[in-house]
Design a protein around this motif. Sequence first.
Motif, PDB file in Angstrom:
ATOM      1  N   THR A 100     -83.610 -41.745  -4.624  1.00 17.13           N
ATOM      2  CA  THR A 100     -84.084 -42.756  -4.874  1.00 17.13           C
ATOM      3  C   THR A 100     -84.280 -43.154  -6.414  1.00 17.13           C
ATOM      4  OG1 THR A 100     -86.752 -42.999  -5.138  1.00 17.13           O
ATOM      5  CG2 THR A 100     -85.034 -42.793  -2.977  1.00 17.13           C
ATOM      6  N   ALA A 101     -83.782 -44.217  -6.728  1.00 14.49           N
ATOM      7  CA  ALA A 101     -83.353 -44.928  -7.653  1.00 14.49           C
ATOM      8  C   ALA A 101     -84.762 -45.323  -8.544  1.00 14.49           C
ATOM      9  CB  ALA A 101     -83.073 -46.610  -8.168  1.00 14.49           C
ATOM     10  N   MET A 102     -84.908 -44.953  -9.308  1.00 11.44           N
ATOM     11  CA  MET A 102     -86.428 -45.507 -10.425  1.00 11.44           C
ATOM     12  C   MET A 102     -86.408 -46.604 -10.615  1.00 11.44           C
ATOM     13  SD  MET A 102     -87.570 -42.838 -13.275  1.00 11.44           S
ATOM     14  CE  MET A 102     -87.160 -41.100 -12.494  1.00 11.44           C
ATOM     15  N   SER A 103     -87.477 -47.042 -11.048  1.00 17.05           N
ATOM     16  CA  SER A 103     -87.348 -48.548 -11.507  1.00 17.05           C
ATOM     17  C   SER A 103     -88.130 -48.439 -12.785  1.00 17.05           C
ATOM     18  CB  SER A 103     -89.155 -49.465 -10.839  1.00 17.05           C
ATOM     19  OG  SER A 103     -90.333 -48.573 -11.356  1.00 17.05           O
ATOM     20  N   ALA A 104     -88.082 -49.515 -14.228  1.00 16.03           N
ATOM     21  CA  ALA A 104     -88.303 -49.169 -15.551  1.00 16.03           C
ATOM     22  C   ALA A 104     -89.445 -49.430 -15.353  1.00 16.03           C
ATOM     23  CB  ALA A 104     -87.724 -50.557 -15.422  1.00 16.03           C
ATOM     24  N   ASP A 105     -89.834 -49.435 -14.958  1.00 21.48           N
ATOM     25  CA  ASP A 105     -91.967 -49.374 -14.968  1.00 21.48           C
ATOM     26  C   ASP A 105     -92.186 -47.447 -14.980  1.00 21.48           C
ATOM     27  OD1 ASP A 105     -92.456 -52.042 -15.686  1.00 21.48           O
ATOM     28  OD2 ASP A 105     -92.869 -52.464 -13.526  1.00 21.48           O
ATOM     29  N   GLU A 106     -91.279 -47.202 -13.582  1.00 21.32           N
ATOM     30  CA  GLU A 106     -91.951 -45.456 -13.117  1.00 21.32           C
ATOM     31  C   GLU A 106     -91.084 -45.444 -14.769  1.00 21.32           C
ATOM     32  OE1 GLU A 106     -91.205 -43.057  -9.581  1.00 21.32           O
ATOM     33  OE2 GLU A 106     -90.511 -44.892  -9.675  1.00 21.32           O
ATOM     34  N   ALA A 107     -90.037 -45.589 -15.347  1.00 22.87           N
ATOM     35  CA  ALA A 107     -89.154 -45.057 -16.018  1.00 22.87           C
ATOM     36  C   ALA A 107     -90.290 -44.544 -17.649  1.00 22.87           C
ATOM     37  CB  ALA A 107     -87.645 -45.160 -16.263  1.00 22.87           C
ATOM     38  N   ARG A 108     -90.675 -45.456 -17.764  1.00 22.26           N
ATOM     39  CA  ARG A 108     -91.397 -45.521 -18.477  1.00 22.26           C
ATOM     40  C   ARG A 108     -92.720 -44.648 -18.997  1.00 22.26           C
ATOM     41  NH1 ARG A 108     -90.885 -50.887 -18.019  1.00 22.26           N
ATOM     42  NH2 ARG A 108     -89.070 -51.821 -20.013  1.00 22.26           N
ATOM     43  N   ALA A 109     -93.563 -44.748 -17.388  1.00 21.05           N
ATOM     44  CA  ALA A 109     -94.649 -44.120 -17.490  1.00 21.05           C
ATOM     45  C   ALA A 109     -93.799 -42.099 -17.127  1.00 21.05           C
ATOM     46  CB  ALA A 109     -95.165 -44.337 -16.231  1.00 21.05           C
ATOM     47  N   VAL A 110     -92.971 -42.221 -17.086  1.00 19.96           N
ATOM     48  CA  VAL A 110     -92.419 -41.049 -16.842  1.00 19.96           C
ATOM     49  C   VAL A 110     -92.315 -40.523 -18.560  1.00 19.96           C
ATOM     50  CG1 VAL A 110     -90.431 -39.912 -16.989  1.00 19.96           C
ATOM     51  CG2 VAL A 110     -91.383 -40.727 -14.623  1.00 19.96           C
ATOM     52  N   LEU A 111     -92.193 -41.270 -18.738  1.00 18.52           N
ATOM     53  CA  LEU A 111     -91.718 -40.887 -20.229  1.00 18.52           C
ATOM     54  C   LEU A 111     -92.369 -41.090 -21.618  1.00 18.52           C
ATOM     55  CD1 LEU A 111     -87.756 -42.008 -21.165  1.00 18.52           C
ATOM     56  CD2 LEU A 111     -89.186 -39.716 -20.946  1.00 18.52           C
ATOM     57  N   GLY A 112     -93.347 -41.838 -21.383  1.00 14.44           N
ATOM     58  CA  GLY A 112     -95.021 -42.323 -21.347  1.00 14.44           C
ATOM     59  C   GLY A 112     -94.875 -43.033 -22.861  1.00 14.44           C
ATOM     60  N   VAL A 113     -93.839 -44.180 -22.456  1.00  9.23           N
ATOM     61  CA  VAL A 113     -93.726 -45.877 -23.906  1.00  9.23           C
ATOM     62  C   VAL A 113     -94.005 -46.591 -22.676  1.00  9.23           C
ATOM     63  CG1 VAL A 113     -91.669 -44.159 -25.390  1.00  9.23           C
ATOM     64  CG2 VAL A 113     -91.204 -45.325 -22.780  1.00  9.23           C
ATOM     65  N   PRO A 115     -93.877 -50.743 -23.060  1.00  9.38           N
ATOM     66  CA  PRO A 115     -92.258 -51.958 -22.607  1.00  9.38           C
ATOM     67  C   PRO A 115     -91.895 -52.325 -23.497  1.00  9.38           C
ATOM     68  CG  PRO A 115     -95.146 -52.877 -21.854  1.00  9.38           C
ATOM     69  CD  PRO A 115     -95.361 -51.433 -22.282  1.00  9.38           C
ATOM     70  N   ASP A 116     -92.173 -52.167 -24.721  1.00  9.32           N
ATOM     71  CA  ASP A 116     -92.338 -52.339 -25.912  1.00  9.32           C
ATOM     72  C   ASP A 116     -91.226 -51.746 -26.794  1.00  9.32           C
ATOM     73  OD1 ASP A 116     -94.094 -51.380 -26.215  1.00  9.32           O
ATOM     74  OD2 ASP A 116     -94.905 -52.790 -28.281  1.00  9.32           O
ATOM     75  N   ALA A 117     -90.820 -50.423 -26.375  1.00  5.50           N
ATOM     76  CA  ALA A 117     -90.025 -49.228 -26.374  1.00  5.50           C
ATOM     77  C   ALA A 117     -88.869 -49.831 -27.142  1.00  5.50           C
ATOM     78  CB  ALA A 117     -90.389 -48.176 -25.997  1.00  5.50           C
ATOM     79  N   ASP A 118     -88.523 -49.230 -28.012  1.00  7.36           N
ATOM     80  CA  ASP A 118     -86.848 -49.600 -28.560  1.00  7.36           C
ATOM     81  C   ASP A 118     -86.320 -48.334 -27.976  1.00  7.36           C
ATOM     82  OD1 ASP A 118     -87.847 -48.186 -30.607  1.00  7.36           O
ATOM     83  OD2 ASP A 118     -86.775 -48.941 -31.986  1.00  7.36           O
ATOM     84  N   ALA A 119     -85.037 -48.227 -28.194  1.00  8.13           N
ATOM     85  CA  ALA A 119     -84.028 -46.828 -27.497  1.00  8.13           C
ATOM     86  C   ALA A 119     -84.294 -46.274 -29.224  1.00  8.13           C
ATOM     87  CB  ALA A 119     -82.438 -48.070 -27.924  1.00  8.13           C
ATOM     88  N   ASP A 120     -84.821 -46.061 -29.789  1.00  9.07           N
ATOM     89  CA  ASP A 120     -85.071 -45.266 -30.993  1.00  9.07           C
ATOM     90  C   ASP A 120     -86.342 -44.216 -30.209  1.00  9.07           C
ATOM     91  OD1 ASP A 120     -83.017 -44.979 -32.031  1.00  9.07           O
ATOM     92  OD2 ASP A 120     -83.846 -46.369 -33.689  1.00  9.07           O
ATOM     93  N   ALA A 121     -87.312 -45.662 -30.280  1.00  9.25           N
ATOM     94  CA  ALA A 121     -88.613 -44.635 -29.108  1.00  9.25           C
ATOM     95  C   ALA A 121     -88.611 -44.021 -27.463  1.00  9.25           C
ATOM     96  CB  ALA A 121     -89.603 -46.001 -29.139  1.00  9.25           C
ATOM     97  N   ILE A 122     -87.174 -44.243 -27.331  1.00  9.54           N
ATOM     98  CA  ILE A 122     -87.046 -44.491 -26.198  1.00  9.54           C
ATOM     99  C   ILE A 122     -86.836 -42.634 -26.054  1.00  9.54           C
ATOM    100  CG2 ILE A 122     -86.082 -44.087 -23.451  1.00  9.54           C
ATOM    101  CD1 ILE A 122     -85.969 -47.157 -23.731  1.00  9.54           C
TER     102      ILE A 122
END
Length: 156
Positions: A100-113, A115-122
């Motif tokens: 299944t496709a991962m939502s953006a909120d779930e992706a942030r939770a997986v990476l631990g970042v 909602p205001d994280a930029d590309a370098d932080a990700i």
Amino acid sequence: MLAGLILIVGALLAVWLARDWLGRAGPGALKRLGVGLGLAALVVAGIWLVATGKLAGLLAIGAGLAPWIGRVMKLHAFWRWLSTVRRPAEPPPAPSPPATAMSADEARAVLGVGPDADADAIRAAHRRLMLANHPDHGGSTWIAARLNQARDVLLG
């Protein structure tokens, strides 16, 4: 005199060739060579004893070697059995990454970042987590797939 010289030259040549071969041979080849030379020596001794009419000596050698041959055969069978017993177990198959496709909120939770994280932080969070969970370093393939999927979702 000439026969003795030929014999000495032949022996030196044989020693030189054997030294050259032994330098390239592995331990398995050396073991086979030792067993082969031992068996050849026993056969030559047996033929000599039969040819000289000392068959009783051949029988005595055979009787003396019988217990040792039995021990070697038992030891060989034991090592073959032990190699089958201590075979490492197959690791269980890793779970497949989610289809299944991962939502953006779930992706942030997986990476631990946040909602205001930029590309370098990700990228930094992904790298830090992959270094800790990479399959080549004892990590899980499932976790690595989830981390890659979360990075791809957030970076587009």
